[in-house]
Design a protein around this motif. Structure first.
Motif: not given
Ligand SMILES: Cc1cc2nc3c(=O)[nH]c(=O)nc-3n(C[C@H](O)[C@H](O)[C@H](O)COP(=O)(O)O)c2cc1C
Ligand code: SF4
Ligand code: FES
Lengths: 604, 159
Positions: A225-247
């Protein structure tokens, strides 16, 4: 022999049962063990069968151990790793075939599954990008960047027939197509990882167990779609998901899959994680975008489409986690491959979280069109204690219940809507005869009244009024006219609320009324809760003919309301009884009866 | 409790002064202080050039944020559907009895807060309870007592 691998499940479910200790114990133990080839030890994402965790898999032998404890590690190393012996006690017992099973792949829980979105989970270390690459990771990205035009990418997604896995089942390709047509920059790509549906945890498992596939899917969309920027909105309770996603994001940057000039193609794309604030309504697309912008997460009217004016009023594609996970395999294997899985209008698979009163609880991925019966009985192994199946709730608080007469319905977006429920995110909550349908409806109304953002009067006040009515019915103060009142409130709330939360809120009440009206009437007229859940409408008694006088109930009763001599029928003193139901649960002979014996107790 | 405005300033300066970081800043502050102090609302408002009333409405809208101080250990009992039908109410009642507080409240000694939450994403282990970041699955009344005692003892023995 190919090099050995020991996969220790470190998804949230297994971690809760201390699987990380198992992982570290393996590391220690193998350090000072004399083997020619030291096996590789990996902490993987969720294997799906969380209830039987922690899970340890040994490859290439295909030996799977369940309910492993850290103290079992030494034995696994000395017997299985060194001598190739199988430890019987740790094998999975398949309740369907009544056999112990060596490889989890032969268990009926896994046999019927077809993994696309979950293809890597449990097989790789989510924090190791090389593991993902070994399994064709980022090959789809390479293919689109160097062999396909953006238009071809969109056409492929369109042809695959992929529909959004986050709830409404909107065709993903056509969302991308519309967004690609607007020349208003910058455009955005958003991943909805808010997963608010209580009872569903597939998105969590994907973000924790295979974050790279989500990232790859989003980059591909950015290119399309010709976009250069994305956001992942991750639920507050999902700490491990955020960590793994960041890694995973950090690693992808290091390897040139994210950032400027990806793989030398000239295309730039980068991603950022936004942590959710803990509000169910923020899973709704426009509320989610408001939340990313730094506002209160209130939905806006639907006539403004986010593909045209989304995040910061710029064209935006928002898809669910599971939708993203399907993109790389579709690009790699082609639309045709995807289309032949599932049914005509519902291609591919769907991940369901099978929970509630079912024997095998966990995550399963099955082709669209699989029947509810196959899901609950073949895969789920049936109902706990072999009690009768009463209903299953799909679609969470926006969905509805499906009674036993529809067990043979094939599960897809359209069939579920047809009978008044919906697919939603894929949570399937199985209920037996000890679940009260009126209380269930009350429960959902309570949930929704807390989660309504309050913008619309019908949603804010209407749901609350329905909750009050249901509260009084479950307390034994229901009136016959309450049923009509519930129906008319439902219609108004549906018609006059702005977002999906309000529009679908009455579904749990409407469907329970449709399929279990008798149960409502029993509560209202007979003042009796046949499931024994509504305490005001329940009484317990002991059938003197069935009672064996074992005294188990008397010992467990928290208020000493049960009396009787050993080996003689016992009696419950109703004035002391607090209706906790302990006696009903512990009685080995099924002598405890609910509310005058409407439900017979099962002695398993 | 005295609030260290230096701490607040350190936290907000981890972010560029853009409105979109409001929620992230508030969450960091919540983590640091266990609640959103009044002072923080004004400091953030100044820094981001966002009206204090907007910050306040965020702090009341999002469940992850709280204007009242929370206890040292936060106990979350899941009352998501999967947990609900597997008897999470029993756990809630047991905690209420044991700690003498209602959900949403904090014990007088500031040790525990009890919250009811909707789905912790571990539904297969229902009913689920989380203390701080540690998950406890397949909970029963007896296990609730055990877990609480463990935490109480840890505190008595100085951490
Ligand atoms: C109240 C409400 C809550 C929602 N929660 C979620 C959610 O937690 N996750 C999700 O992916 N979609 C959720 N949705 C659906 C989204 O609005 C949106 O349709 C979806 O994320 C689009 O992605 P998809 O096309 O890939 O499914 C929710 C919708 C409503 C109305
Ligand atoms: S329907 Fe309910 S949740 Fe949706 S915008 Fe209106 S008040 Fe808010
Ligand atoms: S319903 Fe309790 S963890 Fe999901």
């Amino acid at each position: 022999m190919a090099s050995r691998k020991i996969l220790v499940c470190c998804g949230t479910g297994c971690l809760a049962n201390n699987s990380f200790d198992i992982y570290t114990r393996f590391l220690e133990k193998l350090k000072d063990t004399n083997t020619e080839v030291i096996p590789e030890i990996k902490a993987t994402g969720c294997n799906g069968l969380c209830e039987k965790g922690p899970v340890v898999k040994i490859l290439p032998d295909e030996i799977s151990y369940f309910k492993v404890k850290a103290k079992d590690v030494d034995e696994i190393v000395s017997k299985t790793i060194l001598k190739g012996e199988i430890i019987d006690r740790l094998l999975y017992f398949d309740t369907n075939s009544k056999k112990k099973i060596v490889s989890h792949k032969d268990a009926s829980f896994y046999k019927h599954q077809h993994k696309i979105a979950l293809r890597n989970i449990g097989e790789i270390d989510p924090k190791n990008i090389e593991d993902y690459k070994e399994r064709n990771g980022f090959e789809a990205l390479r293919k689109v960047l160097f062999e396909m035009t953006p238009d071809e990418v969109i056409t492929e997604v369109e042809k695959s027939g992929l529909r959004g896995r986050g709830g409404a089942g909107f065709p993903t390709g056509s969302k991308w197509r519309t967004c690609s047509k607007y020349d208003n920059y910058p455009k955005y790509v958003v991943c909805n990882g808010d997963e608010g549906d209580p009872g569903a945890f597939m998105d969590r498992s994907i973000m924790e167990g295979d974050p790279n596939t989500v990232i790859e899917g989003m980059i591909i969309c950015g290119y399309a779609i010709n976009s250069n920027r994305g956001f992942l909105y991750i639920r507050d309770e999902y700490q491990l998901a955020r960590e793994n996603m960041q890694t995973a994001i950090n690693n992808a940057r290091k390897h040139g899959f994210l950032g400027k000039n990806i793989l030398g193609s000239g295309f730039d794309f980068d991603l950022e994680i936004v942590r959710g604030g803990g509000a169910f309504v923020c899973g709704e697309s426009s509320a989610l975008m408001a939340s990313i912008e730094g506002n209160v997460g209130e939905p806006r009217a639907k006539y403004i489409r986010s593909v045209e004016k989304g995040l910061w009023d710029k064209p935006t594609v928002l898809n669910n986690v599971e939708t993203w996970a399907n993109i790389p395999p579709i690009i790699l294997n082609g639309a045709q491959w995807f289309k032949q899985i599932g049914t005509e209008k519902n291609s591919g698979t769907k991940v369901f979280s099978l929970v509630g009163k079912v024997k095998n609880t966990g995550l399963v991925e099955i082709p669209m069109g699989t029947t509810l019966r196959e899901l609950v009985f073949d895969i789920g192994g049936g109902i706990i204690k072999d009690r009768p199946f009463k209903a299953a709730q799909t679609g969470g608080p926006s969905g509805g219940c499906i009674p036993a007469e529809y067990l043979d319905i094939s599960l897809d977006f359209d069939n579920l809507s047809r009978i008044g429920s919906m697919m939603g995110s894929g949570g399937v909550i199985v209920m037996d005869d000890t679940t009260c349908m009126v209380e269930l409806a009350r429960y959902y109304m309570e949930f929704l009244s807390e989660e309504s953002c309050g913008k619309c009067t019908t949603c804010r006040e209407g749901i609350n009024t329905m909750l009050n009515i249901l509260n009084r019915i479950t307390l034994g103060q229901g009136r016959e006219e309450d049923i009509d009142l519930l129906i008319s409130l439902s219609e108004t709330i549906k018609d006059a609320s702005l977002c999906g939360l309000g529009k679908t809120a009455p579904n749990p009440v409407m469907t329970t009324l449709k399929y279990f009206r008798d149960e409502y009437m029993e509560h209202i007229v007979d003042k009796r809760c046949p499931a024994g859940v509504c305490k005001n409408l329940t009484s317990y008694s002991i059938d003197p003919d069935t009672c064996i006088g074992c005294s188990a109930c008397a010992r467990k009763c928290p208020v000493n309301a049960i009396e009787g001599e050993l080996k003689k029928p016992h009696v419950i003193h109703k004035d002391k009884c607090i209706k906790c139901g302990t006696c009903f649960t512990v009685c080995p002979s099924g002598a405890v009866k609910i509310g005058g014996g409407l439900i017979e107790s099962y002695n398993k | 409790m005295t609030i260290d405005t230096i701490d607040i300033n350190t936290i907000i300066h981890n972010y560029r002064p853009e409105k979109r970081f409001t929620l992230a800043i508030l969450q960091d502050i919540q983590n640091k202080f266990n609640f959103i102090p009044k002072e923080a609302i004004f400091i953030i408002s100044d820094y981001l050039k966002v009206p204090a009333s907007d910050i306040y409405s965020m702090a009341t809208f999002y469940k992850a944020l709280s204007l009242k101080p929370k206890g040292r250990h936060i106990i979350k009992v899941c009352n998501g559907t999967a947990c609900h039908i597997r008897g999470s109410n029993t756990l809630i009642n047991e905690l209420t009895d044991l700690l003498n507080i209602k959900p949403g409240e904090t014990t007088a000694d500031g040790l525990f807060s009890v919250e009811i939450v909707n789905c912790l994403g571990a539904c297969a282990l229902a009913p689920v309870m989380v203390v701080d970041d540690k998950y406890f699955g397949a909970m029963t009344k007896d296990k609730v007592i055990e877990v609480i005692n463990e935490y109480k003892e840890a505190v008595e023995n100085g951490k």
